[in-house]
Write a protein that holds these residues in place. Structure first.
Motif, PDB file in Angstrom:
ATOM      1  N   SER A 259       4.978  -3.371  12.827  1.00 26.65           N
ATOM      2  CA  SER A 259       5.168  -4.144  11.463  1.00 26.65           C
ATOM      3  C   SER A 259       5.627  -3.364  10.417  1.00 26.65           C
ATOM      4  N   LEU A 260       6.658  -4.246   9.826  1.00 31.20           N
ATOM      5  CA  LEU A 260       7.526  -3.623   8.794  1.00 31.20           C
ATOM      6  C   LEU A 260       7.275  -4.478   7.572  1.00 31.20           C
ATOM      7  N   ILE A 261       6.697  -4.048   6.244  1.00 32.31           N
ATOM      8  CA  ILE A 261       6.564  -4.987   5.357  1.00 32.31           C
ATOM      9  C   ILE A 261       7.352  -4.622   3.986  1.00 32.31           C
ATOM     10  N   ASN A 262       8.234  -5.362   3.533  1.00 33.18           N
ATOM     11  CA  ASN A 262       9.402  -5.373   2.474  1.00 33.18           C
ATOM     12  C   ASN A 262       8.214  -5.418   1.075  1.00 33.18           C
ATOM     13  N   HIS A 263       7.986  -4.146   0.635  1.00 35.44           N
ATOM     14  CA  HIS A 263       7.517  -4.129  -0.758  1.00 35.44           C
ATOM     15  C   HIS A 263       7.964  -2.795  -1.448  1.00 35.44           C
ATOM     16  N   PRO A 264       7.862  -3.001  -2.913  1.00 38.10           N
ATOM     17  CA  PRO A 264       8.271  -1.688  -3.581  1.00 38.10           C
ATOM     18  C   PRO A 264       7.372  -0.597  -3.526  1.00 38.10           C
ATOM     19  N   MET A 265       5.866  -0.947  -3.314  1.00 33.34           N
ATOM     20  CA  MET A 265       5.018   0.195  -3.305  1.00 33.34           C
ATOM     21  C   MET A 265       5.094   1.021  -4.564  1.00 33.34           C
TER      22      MET A 265
ATOM     23  N   TRP B  29      -4.885   0.398   1.459  1.00 36.50           N
ATOM     24  CA  TRP B  29      -3.761   1.333   0.959  1.00 36.50           C
ATOM     25  C   TRP B  29      -3.747   1.338  -0.609  1.00 36.50           C
ATOM     26  N   GLY B  30      -2.963   2.424  -1.271  1.00 36.40           N
ATOM     27  CA  GLY B  30      -3.203   2.722  -2.529  1.00 36.40           C
ATOM     28  C   GLY B  30      -1.501   2.941  -2.984  1.00 36.40           C
ATOM     29  N   PRO B  31      -1.564   3.717  -3.863  1.00 39.22           N
ATOM     30  CA  PRO B  31      -0.067   4.065  -4.515  1.00 39.22           C
ATOM     31  C   PRO B  31       0.682   5.073  -3.869  1.00 39.22           C
ATOM     32  N   ALA B  32      -0.200   5.967  -2.827  1.00 36.75           N
ATOM     33  CA  ALA B  32       0.422   6.918  -1.949  1.00 36.75           C
ATOM     34  C   ALA B  32       1.612   6.716  -1.045  1.00 36.75           C
ATOM     35  N   VAL B  33       1.406   5.094  -0.545  1.00 36.39           N
ATOM     36  CA  VAL B  33       2.070   4.836   0.485  1.00 36.39           C
ATOM     37  C   VAL B  33       3.416   4.376   0.129  1.00 36.39           C
ATOM     38  N   SER B  34       4.399   4.820   1.021  1.00 29.41           N
ATOM     39  CA  SER B  34       6.041   4.887   0.758  1.00 29.41           C
ATOM     40  C   SER B  34       6.409   3.153   0.529  1.00 29.41           C
TER      41      SER B  34
END
Length: 103
Positions: free
Chosen positions: A20-26, A61-66
């Protein structure tokens, strides 16, 4: 609006491989824009994959995910033609979900 989630699930024997690929700015909340202003945090917190009404995989997840995160895992019990539901919720309360057929 188009889904932010792309998912492929392929059954092979008693195991189903999921990608799975999720389009998100993270956005982490630690990066500055071109004007020197901090970009506020905006990241996915929970991703869930459900098959036959049961959660088969959860990501916390948190802010460290790309940016545009990619997930790959496998689980037992999926069959060709079954539905796999994918959903996420971010720290701003935004969310998305989609249902894919297992191939």
């Amino acid at each position: 609006m188009a889904s932010t989630i792309r998912v492929r699930a392929i059954a092979s024997g008693d195991t189903t491989q999921v990608q799975s690929l999720i389009n998100h700015p993270m956005d982490s909340g630690f990066v500055k824009d071109s004007k020197g202003q901090i970009i506020p945090p905006h990241h996915i917190e929970v991703v869930e994959f459900e098959h036959a009404g049961k959660v088969v995989f959860t990501c916390l997840w948190g802010p460290a995910v790309s940016k545009d995160p990619y997930v790959k895992f496998s689980f037992k019990g999926g069959k060709k033609g079954d539905d796999l539901k994918v959903s996420w919720v971010d720290n701003k309360g935004q969310s998305d979900s989609t249902v894919a057929k297992i191939q």
